[in-house]
Design a protein around this motif. Sequence first.
Motif, PDB file in Angstrom:
ATOM      1  N   LEU A  90     110.257  -4.077  12.244  1.00 53.92           N
ATOM      2  CA  LEU A  90     109.422  -4.457  11.097  1.00 53.92           C
ATOM      3  C   LEU A  90     110.013  -3.965   9.762  1.00 53.92           C
ATOM      4  O   LEU A  90     109.279  -3.603   8.848  1.00 53.92           O
ATOM      5  N   SER A  91     111.317  -4.001   9.650  1.00 53.82           N
ATOM      6  CA  SER A  91     111.956  -3.448   8.450  1.00 53.82           C
ATOM      7  C   SER A  91     111.969  -4.408   7.260  1.00 53.82           C
ATOM      8  O   SER A  91     112.318  -4.010   6.151  1.00 53.82           O
ATOM      9  N   SER A  92     111.599  -5.695   7.467  1.00 56.39           N
ATOM     10  CA  SER A  92     111.602  -6.674   6.374  1.00 56.39           C
ATOM     11  C   SER A  92     110.194  -7.066   5.936  1.00 56.39           C
ATOM     12  O   SER A  92     110.013  -8.001   5.149  1.00 56.39           O
ATOM     13  N   LEU A  93     109.193  -6.378   6.418  1.00 64.23           N
ATOM     14  CA  LEU A  93     107.801  -6.752   6.186  1.00 64.23           C
ATOM     15  C   LEU A  93     107.466  -6.807   4.697  1.00 64.23           C
ATOM     16  O   LEU A  93     107.836  -5.917   3.932  1.00 64.23           O
ATOM     17  N   THR A  94     106.763  -7.889   4.294  1.00 63.55           N
ATOM     18  CA  THR A  94     106.303  -8.004   2.905  1.00 63.55           C
ATOM     19  C   THR A  94     104.785  -7.849   2.852  1.00 63.55           C
ATOM     20  O   THR A  94     104.282  -6.849   2.352  1.00 63.55           O
ATOM     21  N   ASP A  95     104.049  -8.840   3.370  1.00 60.07           N
ATOM     22  CA  ASP A  95     102.589  -8.702   3.384  1.00 60.07           C
ATOM     23  C   ASP A  95     101.971  -9.075   4.732  1.00 60.07           C
ATOM     24  O   ASP A  95     100.772  -9.301   4.834  1.00 60.07           O
ATOM     25  N   GLY A  96     102.793  -9.151   5.773  1.00 62.42           N
ATOM     26  CA  GLY A  96     102.270  -9.413   7.106  1.00 62.42           C
ATOM     27  C   GLY A  96     101.356  -8.293   7.567  1.00 62.42           C
ATOM     28  O   GLY A  96     101.525  -7.135   7.187  1.00 62.42           O
ATOM     29  N   ASN A  97     100.402  -8.638   8.419  1.00 60.86           N
ATOM     30  CA  ASN A  97      99.445  -7.633   8.885  1.00 60.86           C
ATOM     31  C   ASN A  97      99.159  -7.776  10.372  1.00 60.86           C
ATOM     32  O   ASN A  97      99.411  -8.819  10.973  1.00 60.86           O
ATOM     33  N   ASN A  98      98.649  -6.705  10.949  1.00 59.04           N
ATOM     34  CA  ASN A  98      98.247  -6.688  12.352  1.00 59.04           C
ATOM     35  C   ASN A  98      99.390  -7.039  13.304  1.00 59.04           C
ATOM     36  O   ASN A  98      99.199  -7.742  14.294  1.00 59.04           O
ATOM     37  N   ASN A  99     100.591  -6.565  13.006  1.00 57.08           N
ATOM     38  CA  ASN A  99     101.731  -6.757  13.891  1.00 57.08           C
ATOM     39  C   ASN A  99     102.014  -5.482  14.678  1.00 57.08           C
ATOM     40  O   ASN A  99     101.855  -4.379  14.159  1.00 57.08           O
ATOM     41  N   SER A 100     102.458  -5.649  15.923  1.00 59.98           N
ATOM     42  CA  SER A 100     102.860  -4.515  16.756  1.00 59.98           C
ATOM     43  C   SER A 100     104.264  -4.777  17.280  1.00 59.98           C
ATOM     44  O   SER A 100     104.502  -5.784  17.955  1.00 59.98           O
ATOM     45  N   ALA A 101     105.201  -3.908  16.949  1.00 58.86           N
ATOM     46  CA  ALA A 101     106.593  -4.080  17.352  1.00 58.86           C
ATOM     47  C   ALA A 101     107.089  -2.824  18.051  1.00 58.86           C
ATOM     48  O   ALA A 101     107.040  -1.738  17.485  1.00 58.86           O
ATOM     49  N   PHE A 102     107.580  -2.991  19.280  1.00 58.79           N
ATOM     50  CA  PHE A 102     108.078  -1.858  20.052  1.00 58.79           C
ATOM     51  C   PHE A 102     109.432  -2.224  20.649  1.00 58.79           C
ATOM     52  O   PHE A 102     109.514  -3.087  21.519  1.00 58.79           O
ATOM     53  N   GLY A 103     110.492  -1.606  20.144  1.00 55.40           N
ATOM     54  CA  GLY A 103     111.818  -1.866  20.660  1.00 55.40           C
ATOM     55  C   GLY A 103     112.832  -2.028  19.549  1.00 55.40           C
ATOM     56  O   GLY A 103     112.493  -2.338  18.400  1.00 55.40           O
ATOM     57  N   PHE A 104     114.080  -1.824  19.881  1.00 56.76           N
ATOM     58  CA  PHE A 104     115.192  -1.937  18.950  1.00 56.76           C
ATOM     59  C   PHE A 104     115.148  -3.270  18.195  1.00 56.76           C
ATOM     60  O   PHE A 104     115.151  -4.342  18.780  1.00 56.76           O
ATOM     61  N   SER A 105     115.037  -3.208  16.865  1.00 59.65           N
ATOM     62  CA  SER A 105     115.068  -4.381  15.977  1.00 59.65           C
ATOM     63  C   SER A 105     113.976  -5.408  16.262  1.00 59.65           C
ATOM     64  O   SER A 105     114.088  -6.566  15.860  1.00 59.65           O
ATOM     65  N   SER A 106     112.926  -5.028  16.941  1.00 59.68           N
ATOM     66  CA  SER A 106     111.846  -5.975  17.201  1.00 59.68           C
ATOM     67  C   SER A 106     111.149  -6.355  15.895  1.00 59.68           C
ATOM     68  O   SER A 106     110.929  -5.511  15.030  1.00 59.68           O
ATOM     69  N   LEU A 107     110.882  -7.653  15.750  1.00 57.16           N
ATOM     70  CA  LEU A 107     110.268  -8.198  14.528  1.00 57.16           C
ATOM     71  C   LEU A 107     111.031  -7.731  13.278  1.00 57.16           C
ATOM     72  O   LEU A 107     110.450  -7.508  12.220  1.00 57.16           O
ATOM     73  N   ASN A 108     112.324  -7.648  13.397  1.00 58.89           N
ATOM     74  CA  ASN A 108     113.173  -7.112  12.339  1.00 58.89           C
ATOM     75  C   ASN A 108     113.100  -7.900  11.033  1.00 58.89           C
ATOM     76  O   ASN A 108     113.117  -7.324   9.943  1.00 58.89           O
ATOM     77  N   MET A 109     113.007  -9.240  11.121  1.00 59.78           N
ATOM     78  CA  MET A 109     113.031 -10.082   9.920  1.00 59.78           C
ATOM     79  C   MET A 109     111.648 -10.607   9.534  1.00 59.78           C
ATOM     80  O   MET A 109     111.524 -11.419   8.621  1.00 59.78           O
ATOM     81  N   ASN A 110     110.631 -10.136  10.213  1.00 57.29           N
ATOM     82  CA  ASN A 110     109.280 -10.606   9.914  1.00 57.29           C
ATOM     83  C   ASN A 110     108.875 -10.234   8.486  1.00 57.29           C
ATOM     84  O   ASN A 110     109.007  -9.093   8.059  1.00 57.29           O
ATOM     85  N   THR A 111     108.382 -11.222   7.745  1.00 55.61           N
ATOM     86  CA  THR A 111     107.957 -10.981   6.367  1.00 55.61           C
ATOM     87  C   THR A 111     106.443 -11.147   6.225  1.00 55.61           C
ATOM     88  O   THR A 111     105.739 -10.190   5.934  1.00 55.61           O
ATOM     89  N   THR A 112     105.956 -12.374   6.442  1.00 51.20           N
ATOM     90  CA  THR A 112     104.529 -12.645   6.264  1.00 51.20           C
ATOM     91  C   THR A 112     103.811 -12.950   7.578  1.00 51.20           C
ATOM     92  O   THR A 112     102.608 -13.169   7.584  1.00 51.20           O
ATOM     93  N   GLY A 113     104.554 -12.979   8.679  1.00 55.01           N
ATOM     94  CA  GLY A 113     103.941 -13.252   9.976  1.00 55.01           C
ATOM     95  C   GLY A 113     102.856 -12.246  10.314  1.00 55.01           C
ATOM     96  O   GLY A 113     102.981 -11.053  10.019  1.00 55.01           O
ATOM     97  N   THR A 114     101.809 -12.723  10.975  1.00 54.26           N
ATOM     98  CA  THR A 114     100.664 -11.868  11.297  1.00 54.26           C
ATOM     99  C   THR A 114     100.314 -11.948  12.784  1.00 54.26           C
ATOM    100  O   THR A 114     100.647 -12.913  13.475  1.00 54.26           O
ATOM    101  N   ASN A 115      99.638 -10.921  13.260  1.00 47.24           N
ATOM    102  CA  ASN A 115      99.078 -10.899  14.616  1.00 47.24           C
ATOM    103  C   ASN A 115     100.125 -11.141  15.703  1.00 47.24           C
ATOM    104  O   ASN A 115      99.842 -11.757  16.731  1.00 47.24           O
TER     105      ASN A 115
END
Length: 267
Positions: A90-115
């Motif tokens: 979750l290193s690229s997060l901008t305003d996404g919410n309610n995300n759960s990421a567990f693991g190397f680079s998981s959801l690395n490019m997520n910006t506005t994605g939710t849930n």
Amino acid sequence: MFKVKDGSTDYLTLNQSTGQVNILKTLRIENTTSSTTGVIFKGTARFIHNYQAPGTDGFNTFIGMNSGNFTMSGSSFLASCNTSVGYESLSSLTDGNNNSAFGFSSLNMNTTGTNNSSFGGNTLLSNTTGYSNSVFGSSSMRLNTDGYDNSAFGVASLFNNTTGYQNCTFGNNSLFFNQTGTGNTAMGYQTLFNNTSSSNSGFGSHALYFNTTGSYNSAFGLVSLYHNGSGNENCAFGVNSLFFNNSGNSNTAVGYQSLFTNNASNN
């Protein structure tokens, strides 16, 4: 031994010979409101923090080298209620919410994605705006960008999915090549492996393995409709049923090896 103490109670010790520091009560760190407040570093990389953007609800937890970031923004629930554990998760997060990421680079490019729920190294790695995806297994849905409402369980399941939505897959490499296909259900090892189309159901190892453009097919049984490429609206029930079907349409096969050699015949 250097000590900070009160009477007979030790609060902090530093061993001169080993350099080990012991905190014998509690350690309090401020909530993270900037890159210089309330952050635990590993070397020069941020390691643990709970950054809350101004005007947002917060409730974030980031653990792992360079996980989360300090550039999130929004108001109220935006950029809030996210949890990530793992290197650059979750290193690229901008305003996404309610995300759960567990693991190397998981959801690395997520910006506005939710849930989104992502468990495993490189899971949902390329996801940017996709939402409501549930992923479990190393590299599953690795290339997804905008796809939503997908469920992928198994190593590299839905690996190539980019914008496909409402797919459900369970099994290593299942729906591996699916990119934009929607509404597919695959249960079993490499089920619907080559699929690129929509509305197919495959249950059993290698069922509908070679299907590419065929749609509205239902395959139940080991390697059923195995060679189907472009055939539509077929129903196969039983091991090896409609095994060699490639372009035949609207066929129904019930039983072990039923319509085994059918290739292009219809109805």
